[in-house]
Scaffold this motif. Sequence first.
Motif, PDB file in Angstrom:
ATOM      1  N   ILE A   1     -13.850   2.490   6.293  1.00 60.16           N
ATOM      2  CA  ILE A   1     -13.965   1.321   5.417  1.00 60.16           C
ATOM      3  C   ILE A   1     -15.014   0.379   6.007  1.00 60.16           C
ATOM      4  O   ILE A   1     -15.004   0.106   7.209  1.00 60.16           O
ATOM      5  CB  ILE A   1     -12.606   0.592   5.319  1.00 60.16           C
TER       6      ILE A   1
ATOM      7  N   ILE B   1     -13.954  -4.902   2.248  1.00 66.01           N
ATOM      8  CA  ILE B   1     -12.968  -4.950   1.155  1.00 66.01           C
ATOM      9  C   ILE B   1     -13.184  -6.241   0.379  1.00 66.01           C
ATOM     10  O   ILE B   1     -13.218  -7.330   0.968  1.00 66.01           O
ATOM     11  CB  ILE B   1     -11.514  -4.903   1.694  1.00 66.01           C
TER      12      ILE B   1
ATOM     13  N   GLY C   1     -11.207   5.214  -1.012  1.00 63.78           N
ATOM     14  CA  GLY C   1     -12.219   4.168  -1.016  1.00 63.78           C
ATOM     15  C   GLY C   1     -13.295   4.515  -2.025  1.00 63.78           C
ATOM     16  O   GLY C   1     -13.193   5.517  -2.750  1.00 63.78           O
TER      17      GLY C   1
ATOM     18  N   ILE D   1     -12.628  -1.303  -2.333  1.00 68.05           N
ATOM     19  CA  ILE D   1     -12.413  -0.931  -0.923  1.00 68.05           C
ATOM     20  C   ILE D   1     -13.614  -0.059  -0.576  1.00 68.05           C
ATOM     21  O   ILE D   1     -13.668   1.136  -0.901  1.00 68.05           O
ATOM     22  CB  ILE D   1     -11.077  -0.181  -0.734  1.00 68.05           C
TER      23      ILE D   1
ATOM     24  N   ALA E   1      -8.684   1.950  -5.366  1.00 64.08           N
ATOM     25  CA  ALA E   1      -9.712   1.408  -4.473  1.00 64.08           C
ATOM     26  C   ALA E   1     -10.960   0.971  -5.236  1.00 64.08           C
ATOM     27  O   ALA E   1     -11.619  -0.006  -4.865  1.00 64.08           O
ATOM     28  CB  ALA E   1     -10.076   2.467  -3.434  1.00 64.08           C
TER      29      ALA E   1
ATOM     30  N   SER F   1      -5.758   1.936   5.483  1.00 58.61           N
ATOM     31  CA  SER F   1      -5.993   1.093   4.294  1.00 58.61           C
ATOM     32  C   SER F   1      -5.185  -0.193   4.415  1.00 58.61           C
ATOM     33  O   SER F   1      -5.680  -1.286   4.137  1.00 58.61           O
ATOM     34  CB  SER F   1      -5.532   1.796   3.011  1.00 58.61           C
TER      35      SER F   1
ATOM     36  N   THR G   1     -16.451   2.026   1.321  1.00 65.47           N
ATOM     37  CA  THR G   1     -16.530   2.877   2.518  1.00 65.47           C
ATOM     38  C   THR G   1     -17.949   3.408   2.686  1.00 65.47           C
ATOM     39  O   THR G   1     -18.794   3.269   1.807  1.00 65.47           O
ATOM     40  CB  THR G   1     -15.613   4.112   2.421  1.00 65.47           C
TER      41      THR G   1
ATOM     42  N   VAL H   1       0.870  -1.181   0.000  1.00 70.01           N
ATOM     43  CA  VAL H   1       0.000   0.000   0.000  1.00 70.01           C
ATOM     44  C   VAL H   1       0.901   1.222   0.000  1.00 70.01           C
ATOM     45  O   VAL H   1       1.860   1.277   0.780  1.00 70.01           O
ATOM     46  CB  VAL H   1      -0.892   0.003   1.257  1.00 70.01           C
TER      47      VAL H   1
ATOM     48  N   GLY I   1      -3.397   3.663  -1.172  1.00 70.87           N
ATOM     49  CA  GLY I   1      -3.897   3.877   0.174  1.00 70.87           C
ATOM     50  C   GLY I   1      -4.826   5.071   0.210  1.00 70.87           C
ATOM     51  O   GLY I   1      -5.007   5.766  -0.797  1.00 70.87           O
TER      52      GLY I   1
ATOM     53  N   SER J   1      -5.917   3.035  12.263  1.00 66.46           N
ATOM     54  CA  SER J   1      -5.226   1.820  11.821  1.00 66.46           C
ATOM     55  C   SER J   1      -4.987   0.915  13.023  1.00 66.46           C
ATOM     56  O   SER J   1      -5.099  -0.305  12.927  1.00 66.46           O
ATOM     57  CB  SER J   1      -3.899   2.173  11.135  1.00 66.46           C
TER      58      SER J   1
ATOM     59  N   SER K   1      -3.619   6.144   4.859  1.00 64.51           N
ATOM     60  CA  SER K   1      -3.071   4.953   4.192  1.00 64.51           C
ATOM     61  C   SER K   1      -2.700   3.860   5.188  1.00 64.51           C
ATOM     62  O   SER K   1      -2.734   2.677   4.851  1.00 64.51           O
ATOM     63  CB  SER K   1      -1.808   5.304   3.404  1.00 64.51           C
TER      64      SER K   1
END
Length: 422
Positions: free
Chosen positions: A114, A117, A139, A103, A98, A157, A105, A40, A136, A216, A154
């Motif tokens: 998100i 996926i 979405g 991806i 994405a 992601s 969202t 990513v 990254g 994250s 990112s």
Amino acid sequence: MRKIIVQKFGGTSVADTDKIKNVARTVIKEKENGNDVVVVVSAMGHTTDYLVKMAKDLSPNPSGREMDMLLSTGEGVSIALLAMAIQAQGYSAVSFNAMQIGIMTENVHSKARIVDIKTEKLRKNLNEGKIIVVAGFQGVTEDGEITTLGRGGSDTSAVALAAALNAERCDIYTDVEGVYTTDPRVVPNASRLDKVSYEEMLELAHAGANVLHPRSVETAKQFGVPMRVRSSFKLDNLGTLILGVEKMEIYKPVTGVAADSSQARIVVCDVPDKPGVAAKLFTKLASENISVDMIIQSYARKVSNTNDIAFTIDMADLSKTVSALENLKSEIGLTGDIQINDNIAKVSIVGAGMIDRPGVASTMFETLGQQGINIRMISTSEIKISCLVDKDDAQKAVKALHEVFELSCDETADVKGDLPDV
Ligand code: ASP
Ligand code: MG
């Protein structure tokens, strides 16, 4: 089955074509280890800042949709270049944005979460032996609209991809060598942590250690994805592993010290002391999307039957907060002053080791007292104690706390990286 490793490289790691070649080598090395690799990347260097600046030159308040259209282009450049660099070194690679992967969202611009996926395309290409390079930060909604996850997104992601693919680990390559006990620019002999728990990392991130996008770490914790933060430039250094607290042995009460000077304190004086008033105040702020951090309500004064409510907010929300409070005045009968102080910093100590260990808070207060630092507000969680102090005292506080909780090491950290301001 082959293991999947997700690697993420930030903007400084892909800032120019030489650095992109270097990233390609790191990616290939992981592939050579016998793993499947999904990479990513963020936008090159300061691309995103530059795009934001151009938008602001054209409009004081650009629409969320067009901002996301614009900002998502940055990552589009870096994925194609990295895929080319990998191919040029003789390996098969393919880049996807994405939309191409799915991806998915929420339908919110500039800070979407998100929700899902799709993994079919990823699995198919991995099975064909390809290295996959993913954009990254971006979405797509169910309606095919492009969204972004918020600045620094990112990291999120990468972790979300690792969770969706049941990856072995998510490695975040960056310009610092890992997570430190505090900002090495403030305390040069801060130590790099070999391991830190998700819980501590979240508290450190919210307390101002901006190494990772907090979401994250939340995602990694939710899905149990081990994360590693390491330097893109010093590959022999394994960096910091982030994992569940149950997998750690804890020796020290405090793991890290952080300072955050991006908040402002508001005191609403003479608030009527009756049920429902605090609810009205904070519901109003929530409805304006203003998040509140520390909150203190004083005892009610007997004669006037009022109290004072103090709280902290992000400096960026200051004007929004003041106008929300002005609007509330008549509704809840506020007659007193609204005091604002933006010359403050929140200094926090964080550590899973403070659970059930008495005396940690008193050591913190005593240390600040000995330094002549006045504490203006205090808040605690199970693994964090935060004190609000004057901004000018923040660095002194961090140094003294780092010392008293024995967090220093013998070496001086290499502080070339882009660490946050304290
Ligand atoms: N390029 C985006 C930013 O600068 C996302 C990221 O770097 O994670 O915020
Ligand atoms: Mg980042």
